[in-house]
Design a protein around this motif. Sequence first.
Motif, PDB file in Angstrom:
ATOM      1  N   LYS A 197     -40.444  -8.780 -12.197  1.00  0.00           N
ATOM      2  CA  LYS A 197     -40.718  -7.332 -11.640  1.00  0.00           C
ATOM      3  C   LYS A 197     -41.220  -6.496 -12.655  1.00  0.00           C
ATOM      4  O   LYS A 197     -40.703  -6.593 -13.893  1.00  0.00           O
ATOM      5  CB  LYS A 197     -39.442  -6.964 -11.202  1.00  0.00           C
ATOM      6  CG  LYS A 197     -39.471  -5.451 -10.461  1.00  0.00           C
ATOM      7  CD  LYS A 197     -38.080  -5.355  -9.814  1.00  0.00           C
ATOM      8  CE  LYS A 197     -37.893  -3.966  -9.343  1.00  0.00           C
ATOM      9  NZ  LYS A 197     -36.355  -3.689  -8.695  1.00  0.00           N
ATOM     10  N   GLN A 254     -34.322   2.228 -17.172  1.00  0.00           N
ATOM     11  CA  GLN A 254     -35.672   2.187 -16.799  1.00  0.00           C
ATOM     12  C   GLN A 254     -36.271   3.590 -16.452  1.00  0.00           C
ATOM     13  O   GLN A 254     -37.441   3.698 -16.511  1.00  0.00           O
ATOM     14  CB  GLN A 254     -35.916   1.309 -15.328  1.00  0.00           C
ATOM     15  CG  GLN A 254     -35.724  -0.118 -15.661  1.00  0.00           C
ATOM     16  CD  GLN A 254     -36.710  -0.603 -16.667  1.00  0.00           C
ATOM     17  OE1 GLN A 254     -37.993  -0.389 -16.395  1.00  0.00           O
ATOM     18  NE2 GLN A 254     -36.427  -1.170 -17.792  1.00  0.00           N
ATOM     19  N   GLU A 267     -32.037  -2.511 -19.000  1.00  0.00           N
ATOM     20  CA  GLU A 267     -31.646  -2.978 -17.523  1.00  0.00           C
ATOM     21  C   GLU A 267     -31.052  -1.354 -16.757  1.00  0.00           C
ATOM     22  O   GLU A 267     -31.211  -1.189 -15.744  1.00  0.00           O
ATOM     23  CB  GLU A 267     -30.808  -4.002 -17.413  1.00  0.00           C
ATOM     24  CG  GLU A 267     -31.235  -5.328 -17.900  1.00  0.00           C
ATOM     25  CD  GLU A 267     -31.133  -5.535 -19.192  1.00  0.00           C
ATOM     26  OE1 GLU A 267     -30.848  -4.502 -19.830  1.00  0.00           O
ATOM     27  OE2 GLU A 267     -31.241  -6.503 -19.790  1.00  0.00           O
ATOM     28  N   ILE A 268     -30.477  -0.586 -17.675  1.00  0.00           N
ATOM     29  CA  ILE A 268     -30.103   0.456 -16.857  1.00  0.00           C
ATOM     30  C   ILE A 268     -30.594   1.806 -17.638  1.00  0.00           C
ATOM     31  O   ILE A 268     -30.078   2.730 -17.334  1.00  0.00           O
ATOM     32  CB  ILE A 268     -28.649   0.613 -17.113  1.00  0.00           C
ATOM     33  CG1 ILE A 268     -28.133   0.450 -18.745  1.00  0.00           C
ATOM     34  CG2 ILE A 268     -27.516  -0.413 -16.414  1.00  0.00           C
ATOM     35  CD1 ILE A 268     -26.532   0.877 -19.173  1.00  0.00           C
ATOM     36  N   ASP A 306     -39.333  -8.498 -15.759  1.00  0.00           N
ATOM     37  CA  ASP A 306     -38.065  -8.777 -16.014  1.00  0.00           C
ATOM     38  C   ASP A 306     -37.799 -10.183 -15.577  1.00  0.00           C
ATOM     39  O   ASP A 306     -38.892 -10.705 -15.023  1.00  0.00           O
ATOM     40  CB  ASP A 306     -36.919  -7.852 -14.949  1.00  0.00           C
ATOM     41  CG  ASP A 306     -37.051  -8.056 -13.669  1.00  0.00           C
ATOM     42  OD1 ASP A 306     -37.977  -8.802 -13.000  1.00  0.00           O
ATOM     43  OD2 ASP A 306     -36.326  -7.583 -12.845  1.00  0.00           O
ATOM     44  N   ALA A 310     -41.429  -3.811 -15.587  1.00  0.00           N
ATOM     45  CA  ALA A 310     -40.433  -3.002 -16.227  1.00  0.00           C
ATOM     46  C   ALA A 310     -40.715  -2.658 -17.471  1.00  0.00           C
ATOM     47  O   ALA A 310     -41.644  -2.921 -18.102  1.00  0.00           O
ATOM     48  CB  ALA A 310     -39.040  -3.976 -16.302  1.00  0.00           C
ATOM     49  N   CYS A 362     -24.565   1.882 -11.821  1.00  0.00           N
ATOM     50  CA  CYS A 362     -25.905   1.457 -11.291  1.00  0.00           C
ATOM     51  C   CYS A 362     -26.100   0.902  -9.712  1.00  0.00           C
ATOM     52  O   CYS A 362     -25.016   0.294  -9.244  1.00  0.00           O
ATOM     53  CB  CYS A 362     -26.398   0.040 -12.291  1.00  0.00           C
ATOM     54  SG  CYS A 362     -26.597   0.503 -13.828  1.00  0.00           S
ATOM     55  N   THR A 422     -28.317  -4.467 -11.505  1.00  0.00           N
ATOM     56  CA  THR A 422     -29.058  -3.340 -12.180  1.00  0.00           C
ATOM     57  C   THR A 422     -30.456  -3.091 -11.521  1.00  0.00           C
ATOM     58  O   THR A 422     -30.890  -4.164 -10.865  1.00  0.00           O
ATOM     59  CB  THR A 422     -29.384  -3.462 -13.739  1.00  0.00           C
ATOM     60  OG1 THR A 422     -29.602  -4.703 -13.881  1.00  0.00           O
ATOM     61  CG2 THR A 422     -27.799  -3.415 -14.328  1.00  0.00           C
ATOM     62  N   PRO A 423     -31.059  -2.138 -11.706  1.00  0.00           N
ATOM     63  CA  PRO A 423     -32.218  -1.921 -11.069  1.00  0.00           C
ATOM     64  C   PRO A 423     -33.434  -2.893 -11.546  1.00  0.00           C
ATOM     65  O   PRO A 423     -34.149  -3.332 -10.448  1.00  0.00           O
ATOM     66  CB  PRO A 423     -32.853  -0.496 -11.584  1.00  0.00           C
ATOM     67  CG  PRO A 423     -31.569   0.108 -11.685  1.00  0.00           C
ATOM     68  CD  PRO A 423     -30.576  -0.884 -12.332  1.00  0.00           C
ATOM     69  N   VAL A 424     -33.355  -3.382 -12.757  1.00  0.00           N
ATOM     70  CA  VAL A 424     -34.380  -4.404 -13.106  1.00  0.00           C
ATOM     71  C   VAL A 424     -33.140  -5.781 -13.990  1.00  0.00           C
ATOM     72  O   VAL A 424     -32.161  -5.376 -14.312  1.00  0.00           O
ATOM     73  CB  VAL A 424     -35.253  -4.287 -14.186  1.00  0.00           C
ATOM     74  CG1 VAL A 424     -36.438  -3.252 -13.386  1.00  0.00           C
ATOM     75  CG2 VAL A 424     -34.760  -3.620 -15.416  1.00  0.00           C
TER      76      VAL A 424
END
Lengths: 487, 439
Positions: free
Chosen positions: B300, B105, B102-103, B296, B302, A2, A463-465
């Motif tokens: 943000k 999206q 989380e991984i 999140d 998500a 990630c 991680t992205p979020v």
Amino acid sequence: MCQNRQGGIIMRLIFEYEKQKQSVYLPECDVESIELSQKRERPLHLPSLGEITITRHYTELAKQTHGVNDGFYPLGSCTMKYNPKINESIASDRHFTDIHPLQDESSVQGCLKVFKEAEKMLCEICGMDAFTFQPAAGAHGEFCGLLLIKKYHEMRQDHKRTKIIVPDSAHGTNPASAAMAGFQVVSIPSGEDGCVDLDALRAAVGEDTAGIMLTNPNTVGLFDKHILDITQIVHDAGGLCYYDGANLNAVMGIARPGDMGFDVIHLNLHKTFSTPHGGGGPGSGPCGCKAFLKDYLPGKMAEENESGLEFVQPANSVGQIKAFYGNFLVVVKALAYLYSLGSEGIRSSAQNAVLNANYLMHQLKDHYHVAYDTTCMHEFVISLDKEKHEQNISAMDIAKSLLDHGIHPPTMYFPLIVHEALMIEPTETEAKETLDHAAEVFKKIKEKAVSNPQAVHEAPYMTPVRRLDEVKAARELHLRYVFDDEK
Amino acid sequence: MSDYIPNTKKAQEEMLESIGMRDFDELFSMIPDSVKLKQLDLPEGLSEFEVQRKLLAIANENYVYPTVFRGAGAYRHYIPALVKSILSKEEFLTAYTPYQAEISQGVLQSIFEYQTMICELTGMDVSNASVYDGASAAAEAAGMCCERKRQKVYISQTCDPNIIETVKTYCWGKNREVILIPEKEGLCDIEALSGLLDEESACVLIQQPNYYGLLEDCTKISEITHAAKAKMIMSCNPISLAILPTPKEVGADIAVGEGQPLGMSMAFGGPYLGFMSTVNAMARKLPGRIVGETVDADGKRAYVLTLQAREQHIRREKASSNICSNQAYCALNAAVYMAVMGEEGLKQVAHLCTSKAHYLRKVLIEAGMVGKHDQEFFHEFVLSSSVSSAKINAALKEKGILGGYPLSETETLWCATEMNTKEEMDECARIVKEVLSCA
């Protein structure tokens, strides 16, 4: 891996770009233009974008998706093994992709051969007499197998058999499939050793028993040592035995469900036989059976005749469970895999899947509580129950911390019979080096969790979020993008 | 032989030793000896080169028709190169269900976008992330409508037989009654329907355009259905939805369909895509995965799998369905196709299909075939002939043309799409005329 996108821009939805000029894909109409009298009144909001924007949009989405190519993926019960590229390349051949399902049989002999060859090989691997490929996924295969059992009792006018026995360690699909086939579910507890409690089973069977559904190796990663007693007890009571083959990866080439007394089985080609999972599907859940159930199979079966192969509808078929013949291209990929492995490769895959799981379990057991401390099969379960109570460290914390290390977390909170469970399945396609590294990461995370629990509660960081508000998602349902003129 | 196991023999031995095992057999000591296998009776494994040669030889036993005038549930459409290029991204292909948001999206957002597009097509409020195919989508939809006192499922005889048979099987599983609504001149017999419905009716299932390509009067059917307090399910061709009234507009409660025309190849019947959408009031009865928007920990925007309390892994035997794996990659395929074609492109495809099918019907009738129905149709239609459909199709096959699907000895279901040129259709008519004149 990630990428660190902390604080980065929010990903735009494909509907949030300004209107652009599109490419031209089709020629002008070369015949008289016809308009239908029934007409759509409502606007149709779809993107209008140039190719470069579309391709960048999906490239960015791909970067925010973790696949088997991106890192270790020990997701228990899902058998996330490597997806061989040759399989994809063969399945994309136009002689497979551009075939209409209702072409004349003489023009689809290759497709029929794919089904027949795959059927023969799976029959040998499972000790069964026939396989249908109509089921599109594992749960669909379960539904199919249960319909065979329902039909069997119905054909014998044995209408009192309305109950299916399901151990409490089973996947949720088992009881749900039994319900869809009209059965009542009788749940039986597992013993201390994680295996079926034979006394509980004896007490549960009777004249109303239609059958048992058993996942073996089970969801705690153990081969049920009483397997032969189980099938005997159910058969003696007049029921049939269903083998959930989700975990066949541990035993293929080593022992066959048909030889253990099972009458029906489903397999997951997208687990055991290396076909990719596509972010949730398509899978393929072929359902196999012994000869006495063959006449009840759904759909059409490829059978040999004088001039080649033809489709034959089984005499007392349960009917169709979907259109056409199943997820054909997935079967092509699985057949390529079967050809590659052959007799010895199938066996050594099971051996190495079990070896890799035991090796990783062995490395972790001084740092984590292993739920059943004995030789495991293709997967094992660790429990954070003690840590949860004593130090407030949960299975979730460990799982989310793994994300920062580029490792896909194990299956969380399953099976239900183990509290704070993490179910780990490395598969045979992982190298020792990868397992050693993963073990190190698990150890580091545990040390960090003990010294600074707050730090792992808030993981992941890279991680992205970050962790998501799932309660908000379920309470304030926001299940589609709403366009300005629809608000 | 390739088994994709990276560990060398030496590494395997070291690993065995480190866990205190002598050999592999010891790892499997809990398996009863009586069922242990010596060896599978299967051929030896092959090299990649041999696997490719062997399977491509099998592939070549299939014949790819250069020209296709057959639909009946599977349709040949143009798939832009960009669609195939995006789908070749292996992150999407090799990921599992996006449990770890989380991984995931990328895949979650693509499903959210897909859900939005399906809602746009159908006019509905909520879509799921896909089911196996159009037929199983119809069967699942019927299940959504059944309640304790309403267990009767009505299907129009004018639906695709694949759908009718699948719904029957699912209903047999649940011990539910299926009643076929008779057809009248190729359409659902509306008068008969009014007489059939009662207080036990759960739903009415209509296909639009129907199996014969004809347009049903869905507004009328929906009024009758709702008067009996039953639900109305429409199974739709997604391409036609670009130009036809949406299921929501005509009063349907659930819209389902086969998504294969949205950029998927015919692939001998699969993998395809079952789409399902419904009104807000029935959202919690939808089976399968659904993606929702949330935030999140940093606030943000998500996406995450939501409403999981409906699903089998939580509710077990009380779940709305047993579905677990779906057709996510096919849903991505459909979403990418719709993103690439856009509103204009999709309407153009629908318009070309309509125009070409009308031209094909015209030239085939001029060639001597007889139209079976006079009602308005989309891109399929039934013709009959004095010569057997088998004979006509055999003559067409010689010229690389897949003729209409034989419904009976003398009746055929034809289809035209944007893939068919005027020249092809003229050629087809010429051959048909020749066969008919020789008879």
